[in-house]
Design a protein around this motif. Sequence first.
Motif, mmCIF file in Angstrom:
data_model
loop_
_atom_site.group_PDB
_atom_site.id
_atom_site.type_symbol
_atom_site.label_atom_id
_atom_site.label_comp_id
_atom_site.label_asym_id
_atom_site.label_seq_id
_atom_site.Cartn_x
_atom_site.Cartn_y
_atom_site.Cartn_z
ATOM 1 N N VAL A 262 -3.858 1.216 9.575
ATOM 2 C CA VAL A 262 -3.048 1.440 8.377
ATOM 3 C C VAL A 262 -1.703 2.044 8.754
ATOM 4 C CG1 VAL A 262 -2.887 2.695 6.190
ATOM 5 C CG2 VAL A 262 -5.077 1.694 6.898
ATOM 6 N N GLU A 263 -1.736 3.038 9.618
ATOM 7 C CA GLU A 263 -0.511 3.731 10.033
ATOM 8 C C GLU A 263 0.445 2.801 10.770
ATOM 9 O OE1 GLU A 263 0.769 7.626 12.780
ATOM 10 O OE2 GLU A 263 -1.342 7.094 12.505
ATOM 11 N N LEU A 264 -0.098 2.008 11.682
ATOM 12 C CA LEU A 264 0.752 1.140 12.490
ATOM 13 C C LEU A 264 1.223 -0.097 11.731
ATOM 14 C CD1 LEU A 264 -1.277 1.265 15.827
ATOM 15 C CD2 LEU A 264 0.991 2.263 15.444
ATOM 16 N N ALA A 265 0.398 -0.593 10.815
ATOM 17 C CA ALA A 265 0.736 -1.819 10.089
ATOM 18 C C ALA A 265 1.650 -1.574 8.894
ATOM 19 C CB ALA A 265 -0.538 -2.534 9.631
ATOM 20 N N ALA A 266 1.692 -0.351 8.388
ATOM 21 C CA ALA A 266 2.494 -0.071 7.194
ATOM 22 C C ALA A 266 3.967 -0.437 7.370
ATOM 23 C CB ALA A 266 2.346 1.393 6.795
ATOM 24 N N PRO A 267 4.621 -0.089 8.476
ATOM 25 C CA PRO A 267 6.029 -0.486 8.633
ATOM 26 C C PRO A 267 6.212 -2.007 8.708
ATOM 27 C CG PRO A 267 5.453 1.259 10.186
ATOM 28 C CD PRO A 267 4.180 0.760 9.598
ATOM 29 N N LEU A 268 5.237 -2.706 9.293
ATOM 30 C CA LEU A 268 5.323 -4.161 9.372
ATOM 31 C C LEU A 268 5.175 -4.778 7.986
ATOM 32 C CD1 LEU A 268 3.241 -4.875 12.605
ATOM 33 C CD2 LEU A 268 5.598 -4.073 12.349
ATOM 34 N N ARG A 269 4.280 -4.211 7.191
ATOM 35 C CA ARG A 269 4.133 -4.661 5.804
ATOM 36 C C ARG A 269 5.445 -4.494 5.053
ATOM 37 N NH1 ARG A 269 3.419 -2.145 0.911
ATOM 38 N NH2 ARG A 269 2.321 -3.388 -0.690
ATOM 39 N N GLN A 270 6.100 -3.365 5.246
ATOM 40 C CA GLN A 270 7.347 -3.118 4.529
ATOM 41 C C GLN A 270 8.433 -4.090 4.982
ATOM 42 O OE1 GLN A 270 7.508 -0.883 1.911
ATOM 43 N NE2 GLN A 270 9.355 -2.115 1.577
ATOM 44 N N ARG A 271 8.472 -4.395 6.263
ATOM 45 C CA ARG A 271 9.448 -5.378 6.737
ATOM 46 C C ARG A 271 9.181 -6.747 6.122
ATOM 47 N NH1 ARG A 271 11.408 -4.300 12.940
ATOM 48 N NH2 ARG A 271 11.290 -2.018 12.930
ATOM 49 N N ALA A 272 7.914 -7.102 5.989
ATOM 50 C CA ALA A 272 7.576 -8.383 5.366
ATOM 51 C C ALA A 272 8.012 -8.409 3.907
ATOM 52 C CB ALA A 272 6.074 -8.637 5.483
ATOM 53 N N LEU A 273 7.792 -7.302 3.200
ATOM 54 C CA LEU A 273 8.200 -7.231 1.799
ATOM 55 C C LEU A 273 9.719 -7.253 1.660
ATOM 56 C CD1 LEU A 273 5.685 -4.532 0.481
ATOM 57 C CD2 LEU A 273 5.623 -6.994 0.023
ATOM 58 N N ASP A 274 10.407 -6.635 2.604
ATOM 59 C CA ASP A 274 11.862 -6.570 2.552
ATOM 60 C C ASP A 274 12.541 -7.859 3.011
ATOM 61 O OD1 ASP A 274 11.658 -3.958 1.686
ATOM 62 O OD2 ASP A 274 12.050 -3.068 3.645
ATOM 63 N N SER A 275 11.775 -8.786 3.567
ATOM 64 C CA SER A 275 12.353 -9.997 4.155
ATOM 65 C C SER A 275 12.908 -10.960 3.118
ATOM 66 C CB SER A 275 11.296 -10.721 4.997
ATOM 67 O OG SER A 275 10.280 -11.279 4.163
ATOM 68 N N GLY A 276 12.449 -10.839 1.871
ATOM 69 C CA GLY A 276 12.872 -11.778 0.840
ATOM 70 C C GLY A 276 12.100 -13.088 0.859
ATOM 71 N N ILE A 277 11.131 -13.211 1.745
ATOM 72 C CA ILE A 277 10.349 -14.449 1.860
ATOM 73 C C ILE A 277 9.275 -14.532 0.782
ATOM 74 C CG2 ILE A 277 8.715 -15.690 3.346
ATOM 75 C CD1 ILE A 277 10.258 -14.609 5.752
ATOM 76 N N LEU A 278 8.671 -13.407 0.452
ATOM 77 C CA LEU A 278 7.508 -13.403 -0.432
ATOM 78 C C LEU A 278 7.908 -13.328 -1.899
ATOM 79 C CD1 LEU A 278 5.294 -10.925 1.599
ATOM 80 C CD2 LEU A 278 5.162 -13.416 1.580
ATOM 81 N N PRO A 279 7.079 -13.880 -2.796
ATOM 82 C CA PRO A 279 7.347 -13.768 -4.235
ATOM 83 C C PRO A 279 7.401 -12.314 -4.673
ATOM 84 C CG PRO A 279 5.591 -15.358 -3.802
ATOM 85 C CD PRO A 279 5.846 -14.637 -2.509
ATOM 86 N N GLY A 280 8.168 -12.045 -5.718
ATOM 87 C CA GLY A 280 8.356 -10.687 -6.177
ATOM 88 C C GLY A 280 7.083 -9.990 -6.602
#
Length: 287
Positions: A262-280
């Motif tokens: 959870v700790e290590l993946a959280a920043p990667l999740r945020q980068r994915a959300l910030d990428s603009g690729i995923l639906p809102g």
Amino acid sequence: MTDLTDDAELVRASRQAWGALETVHVLSYFAEEVTAAFVALGLRPRLSYFAARSAAFGAVGPEVPTATFYVFAPWLHAKALPASWSAASPDEVQQARRDSMGVVLERVLGDVDEVELAELLGLVRTACEGLRPPGRPLYAAHAGLAWPDDPRVALWHAAGLVREHRGDGHIALLLAAALDPVESLVLNGLFARNTPFLKATRGWTDEEWAAAEQRLVARGLVSGGALTEEGVAFRKGLERDTDRLALEGWAHLGLDGTRRVVELAAPLRQRALDSGILPGWTTSRRA
């Protein structure tokens, strides 16, 4: 339903770990680079999803993904398969998917700490070692694939194994709850607030959608186009039971390891959300 463990903390941490990994994995279903790679093989953009996700089974016809994907209208599977295999083999589709995801992950994850990435990958691979295939057809098919050499793509693959294992269990629960594919979508759309997306992508007619909603009204789960109190409790119960059925890998890893994921993946999740690729709507899904 009987818990696989009495440790509520592990259940909670495992859901957080899955959620973070899921956000990274589903980039493959929305990224333009991935769709372009499939189009370059001769696949049709919208229908490439069905070839991409079912390629692990080999050159199957529409019946296999109709059964294992569960929620898509059968006519969509029939349009995609087996016609897609005339344009590209399952191996070619798999390779294009991995190659294009390498590009996507390089762009989205950027200068991620390589030491932490290696640690995260090792932890998730340990969790995957605890997953078992009986009753999990989509997981089993993908678990039979070779692990990618690129650590970013390997993490994406590991996240896919976790995803498909969990999804297989969720479908088992939908069947046990006597929810057909359209009813499942109606419930999920109201619960996750993504009904327009589901109606636009799953292939069912407005008439089929309305009929399913009325069946849920008769069960007391929906009223006035919204979940009833009973419906919310019912849908949350499905999520809790899905989490429990998905617990074996995280139990194999252990609570401390799962918390570290959870700790290590959280920043990667945020980068994915910030990428603009995923639906809102992915940023505000109900837990």
